[in-house]
Design a protein around this motif. Structure first.
Motif, mmCIF file in Angstrom:
data_model
loop_
_atom_site.group_PDB
_atom_site.id
_atom_site.type_symbol
_atom_site.label_atom_id
_atom_site.label_comp_id
_atom_site.label_asym_id
_atom_site.label_seq_id
_atom_site.Cartn_x
_atom_site.Cartn_y
_atom_site.Cartn_z
ATOM 1 N N VAL A 4 69.259 -28.084 53.586
ATOM 2 C CA VAL A 4 69.267 -29.030 54.705
ATOM 3 C C VAL A 4 67.848 -29.469 55.020
ATOM 4 O O VAL A 4 67.560 -30.656 55.209
ATOM 5 N N THR A 5 66.943 -28.477 55.066
ATOM 6 C CA THR A 5 65.534 -28.780 55.348
ATOM 7 C C THR A 5 64.947 -29.691 54.281
ATOM 8 O O THR A 5 64.236 -30.657 54.581
ATOM 9 N N LYS A 6 65.263 -29.391 53.022
ATOM 10 C CA LYS A 6 64.752 -30.212 51.924
ATOM 11 C C LYS A 6 65.298 -31.635 51.993
ATOM 12 O O LYS A 6 64.588 -32.609 51.735
ATOM 13 N N THR A 7 66.584 -31.745 52.360
ATOM 14 C CA THR A 7 67.200 -33.073 52.460
ATOM 15 C C THR A 7 66.556 -33.889 53.562
ATOM 16 O O THR A 7 66.215 -35.068 53.381
ATOM 17 N N LEU A 8 66.360 -33.251 54.726
ATOM 18 C CA LEU A 8 65.809 -33.962 55.876
ATOM 19 C C LEU A 8 64.336 -34.303 55.689
ATOM 20 O O LEU A 8 63.830 -35.246 56.313
#
Length: 226
Positions: A4-8
């Motif tokens: 999620v962090t990487k996507t955001l």
């Protein structure tokens, strides 16, 4: 939650979220314009008031409403985020007056989006807020009591400036959709030589028909209810 962090935090991830929220909002607009067409019925607002009550009391619709609010907020936040990232990556700007392979709509998506956001705030204050917490009269159909949101809408669209503002906002929406529709599919990787022309055609039709339908409602009310 690292994915999620990487996507955001990635540009591709943010564009993906922009595309998904944009397509969801397009679906919302489709349902919203279909429901609001009840305003054009010559029944004194009965169909529209029944529709308005259903939209504010049905649990499934209320859940979709929360998803719509989240999508609007997310779409705005990530559009600002992407704009800042793009400017930081290209601080000098283009060497020519306009970048290659772009349209007026694509170059001004931020401005168009800001105007539409202001319209959404005014629209929700005028109708959504009034429906939930405003001092609205009640009407009765077949022994069932309904809030008379129709009378609030008619009153609002007796103001010619309100009508003009609404029509102008729909013009901006049309330009915003003209780029956003096809762009969302492209971001999702759904661009294919066989299907892209059809998607582009559907997008062009959609960005014309839906804003015109929305704009026709205040104009119709202004000239028939004055």
């Amino acid at each position: 939650m690292s994915w999620v962090t990487k996507t955001l935090s990635s540009t591709i991830g943010r564009k993906l979220i922009m595309a998904l929220t944009g397509l969801f909002l397009i679906l919302f607009l489709t349902g919203h314009v279909a429901g609001n067409l009840q305003l054009l019925k010559s029944d004194g607002g009965e169909a529209f008031n029944i529709y308005a009550k259903f939209m504010t009391t049905n649990p499934a619709v209320k859940l979709l409403s929360y998803l719509t609010y989240i999508s609007i907020i997310g779409h705005v936040i990530f559009s600002i985020w992407l704009s800042k990232t793009n400017r930081a990556a290209r601080p000098v700007g283009y060497g020519v007056s306009t970048p290659p392979s772009t349209t007026i709509s694509s170059r001004n998506m931020g401005i168009l989006g800001t105007i539409i956001l202001i319209f959404i705030v005014v629209h929700m204050q005028s109708f959504w807020y009034q429906m939930h917490w405003g001092d609205i009269p009640f009407v009765t159909y077949d022994g069932v009591e309904y809030k008379d949101l129709y009378s609030i809408v008619v009153f609002a669209f007796q103001n010619v400036w309100m009508v003009i503002g609404y029509v102008v906002a729909m013009a901006f929406l049309a330009f915003h959709l003209s780029h956003g529709f096809a762009s969302a599919f492209q971001t999702l990787g759904l661009n294919h030589a066989k299907y892209s022309p059809a998607i582009a055609l559907i997008g062009k039709i959609y960005c014309i028909v839906v804003p015109i339908l929305f704009a026709s409602m205040p104009v119709y009310i202004y000239f028939t209810q004055s």
